[in-house]
Design a protein around this motif. Structure first.
Motif, PDB file in Angstrom:
ATOM      1  N   UNK A  96       0.858  -1.188   0.000  1.00  0.00           N
ATOM      2  CA  UNK A  96       0.000   0.000   0.000  1.00  0.00           C
ATOM      3  C   UNK A  96       0.894   1.238   0.000  1.00  0.00           C
ATOM      4  N   UNK A  97       0.981   1.945  -1.118  1.00  0.00           N
ATOM      5  CA  UNK A  97       1.997   2.992  -1.286  1.00  0.00           C
ATOM      6  C   UNK A  97       1.666   4.341  -0.646  1.00  0.00           C
ATOM      7  N   UNK A  98       0.513   4.488  -0.007  1.00  0.00           N
ATOM      8  CA  UNK A  98       0.186   5.777   0.596  1.00  0.00           C
ATOM      9  C   UNK A  98       1.072   6.067   1.805  1.00  0.00           C
ATOM     10  N   UNK A  99       1.392   7.334   1.984  1.00  0.00           N
ATOM     11  CA  UNK A  99       2.294   7.724   3.071  1.00  0.00           C
ATOM     12  C   UNK A  99       1.711   7.385   4.432  1.00  0.00           C
ATOM     13  N   UNK A 100       0.435   7.661   4.631  1.00  0.00           N
ATOM     14  CA  UNK A 100      -0.155   7.421   5.946  1.00  0.00           C
ATOM     15  C   UNK A 100      -0.220   5.935   6.258  1.00  0.00           C
ATOM     16  N   UNK A 101      -0.425   5.107   5.235  1.00  0.00           N
ATOM     17  CA  UNK A 101      -0.422   3.655   5.443  1.00  0.00           C
ATOM     18  C   UNK A 101       0.969   3.184   5.829  1.00  0.00           C
ATOM     19  N   UNK A 102       1.981   3.738   5.164  1.00  0.00           N
ATOM     20  CA  UNK A 102       3.363   3.364   5.464  1.00  0.00           C
ATOM     21  C   UNK A 102       3.702   3.643   6.922  1.00  0.00           C
ATOM     22  N   UNK A 103       3.303   4.813   7.402  1.00  0.00           N
ATOM     23  CA  UNK A 103       3.605   5.193   8.786  1.00  0.00           C
ATOM     24  C   UNK A 103       2.817   4.328   9.766  1.00  0.00           C
ATOM     25  N   UNK A 104       1.520   4.126   9.485  1.00  0.00           N
ATOM     26  CA  UNK A 104       0.699   3.292  10.375  1.00  0.00           C
ATOM     27  C   UNK A 104       1.200   1.848  10.385  1.00  0.00           C
ATOM     28  N   UNK A 105       1.575   1.328   9.225  1.00  0.00           N
ATOM     29  CA  UNK A 105       2.062  -0.050   9.147  1.00  0.00           C
ATOM     30  C   UNK A 105       3.389  -0.213   9.874  1.00  0.00           C
ATOM     31  N   UNK A 106       4.236   0.827   9.847  1.00  0.00           N
ATOM     32  CA  UNK A 106       5.497   0.768  10.592  1.00  0.00           C
ATOM     33  C   UNK A 106       5.232   0.666  12.083  1.00  0.00           C
ATOM     34  N   UNK A 107       4.191   1.365  12.558  1.00  0.00           N
ATOM     35  CA  UNK A 107       3.816   1.258  13.969  1.00  0.00           C
ATOM     36  C   UNK A 107       3.332  -0.151  14.293  1.00  0.00           C
ATOM     37  N   UNK A 108       2.515  -0.724  13.413  1.00  0.00           N
ATOM     38  CA  UNK A 108       2.038  -2.093  13.622  1.00  0.00           C
ATOM     39  C   UNK A 108       3.213  -3.071  13.632  1.00  0.00           C
ATOM     40  N   UNK A 109       4.147  -2.866  12.748  1.00  0.00           N
ATOM     41  CA  UNK A 109       5.357  -3.694  12.693  1.00  0.00           C
ATOM     42  C   UNK A 109       6.089  -3.653  14.033  1.00  0.00           C
TER      43      UNK A 109
END
Length: 389
Positions: A96-109
């Motif tokens: 999912x290439x959206x910036x907000x998804x990237x940041x949220x997914x990094x938190x989940x990681x």
């Protein structure tokens, strides 16, 4: 090395899980994410920085909750849940290439990764704790350091291959988690959460001498993270390959001496290992701002690595004396969160100092903090056998 860990049949798979997790974490956050997000997705470096910061903040913030869960539920359940959550974050960051998804997914990681280290700490035996800490830290450092190196070579052959190698290693860690017993980290009678919090607060008050070291050492290290590449180029005048040599020298000496230092501190006492280690790191960082040649910088980095190997196992074994036996998970989670305060504020302070006064100011401030810790522990007793309850 692994034979020592294999003395407990549960610790060996945990060590291998730790290696695979840290390999993927280092490979993704240090090498894969910056190049993929900026070069392929067209996102800014600021987005990448935010994602990396959020990952470590979430990892730190969740440790207390993860520790509480480890004291209540089986280790295998917590490991499987964490690895599954992290895998979801890893996949989301790629697909999912959206910036907000990237940041949220990094938190989940980061949330999913958080319990792995706590599980490893909870399985360490009381006898020879420092040497066993040294073994685990060696595995952690080798995994974290080798991940970016390997992925950098594979990225040249394609991002898809690199990504699925990381997913494969993550799956390997998941398979190894199947070998864990269905047990909780603490086998004592049930203690309500409020009472656990009260007991831990009482324990924190008794370990006041350790609190400066818990926060300031991680802050000092964190200050260096955002400025080291520019410091190497602008102050030391070394190339990217020269900077790699400096990092390799420090990492190699750390890995080489972690286990011997752990064993030695088990026999000789931990206080003077802390004083020597913090003092030597402070002196080395100070000298690093004065050198102008690559060989001198490599030598100083080797001294830093050697000093760090003296601190790590002794420090964590000392902390272990203050963790209640019936609150292993929650105790380690709380202590990790306190240390995480330094991780959170260090990079911000280091970046500001470098911007306002240039990179050597951040290095010298880090050296001053470490030297202050060494001086503090020269006069303050830190080793104390706690009554575990």
């Amino acid at each position: 090395m692994l034979r020592k860990i294999a003395m407990d049949k549960d610790v060996l798979p945990l060590a291998l899980i730790l290696f695979s997790v840290e390999f993927v974490r280092g490979a993704y956050l240090v090498s894969f994410l910056p190049t993929y997000a900026t070069g392929i997705l067209g996102l800014s470096v600021a987005v990448v920085g935010a994602a990396v910061s959020v990952h470590y903040v979430s990892d730190t913030a969740i440790k207390c909750l993860a520790g509480y869960l480890l004291d209540r539920f089986s280790l295998r359940l917590i490991l499987h849940s964490g690895l599954f959550v992290s895998l979801l974050g890893l996949l989301a960051m790629y697909y999912f290439p959206q910036a907000w998804v990237l940041i949220a997914a990094a938190a989940v990681f980061g949330i999913g990764v958080s319990p792995v280290w706590l599980v490893c700490l909870s399985k360490i035996k009381e006898e020879n704790r420092a040497s066993q800490m040294g073994i685990l830290y060696t595995i952690w450092l080798v995994g974290l350091g080798s991940g970016p190196v390997v992925i950098n070579f594979l990225i040249d052959k394609g991002y898809r291959l690199s990504f699925w190698l990381m997913v494969g290693l993550w799956a390997l860690g998941w398979v190894l988690a199947l070998r864990m017993k269905n047990e909780v980290s603490s086998k004592q009678t049930y203690i309500p959460l409020r009472r656990q919090a009260e007991l831990l607060w009482e324990r924190m008050k008794t370990m006041k001498p350790l609190l400066p070291g818990m926060i300031l050492q991680t802050a000092a290290a964190g200050m260096l993270v955002p400025i080291l590449p520019s410091f190497a180029a602008n102050t030391l005048g070394v190339s990217h390959s020269g900077y790699s040599l400096i990092l390799m020298a420090g990492g190699a000496l750390t890995v080489l001496f972690l286990i011997p230092m752990g064993k030695w501190s088990d026999r000789r006492g931990r206080k003077w290992f802390l004083i020597f280690g913090f003092g030597a790191m402070a002196a080395a960082l100070f000298l690093l701002t004065r050198v102008t040649t690559l060989p001198a910088a490599v030598l100083i980095a080797a001294v830093l690595g050697f000093a760090y190997s003296a601190v790590l196992p002794a420090w964590n074994a000392l902390l272990a004396d203050y963790v209640p036996k019936n609150q292993q998970g929650l105790g380690w989670g709380l202590f990790s969160s306190v240390e995480g305060i330094g991780v959170a504020i260090g990079p911000v302070i280091g970046g500001w100092l470098a911007a306002a006064f240039h990179e050597p100011a951040a290095v010298l401030t880090s050296a001053a903090l470490l030297g202050g810790i060494a001086l503090f522990y020269c006069f303050v007793p830190v080793e104390r056998v706690m009554e575990h309850g």
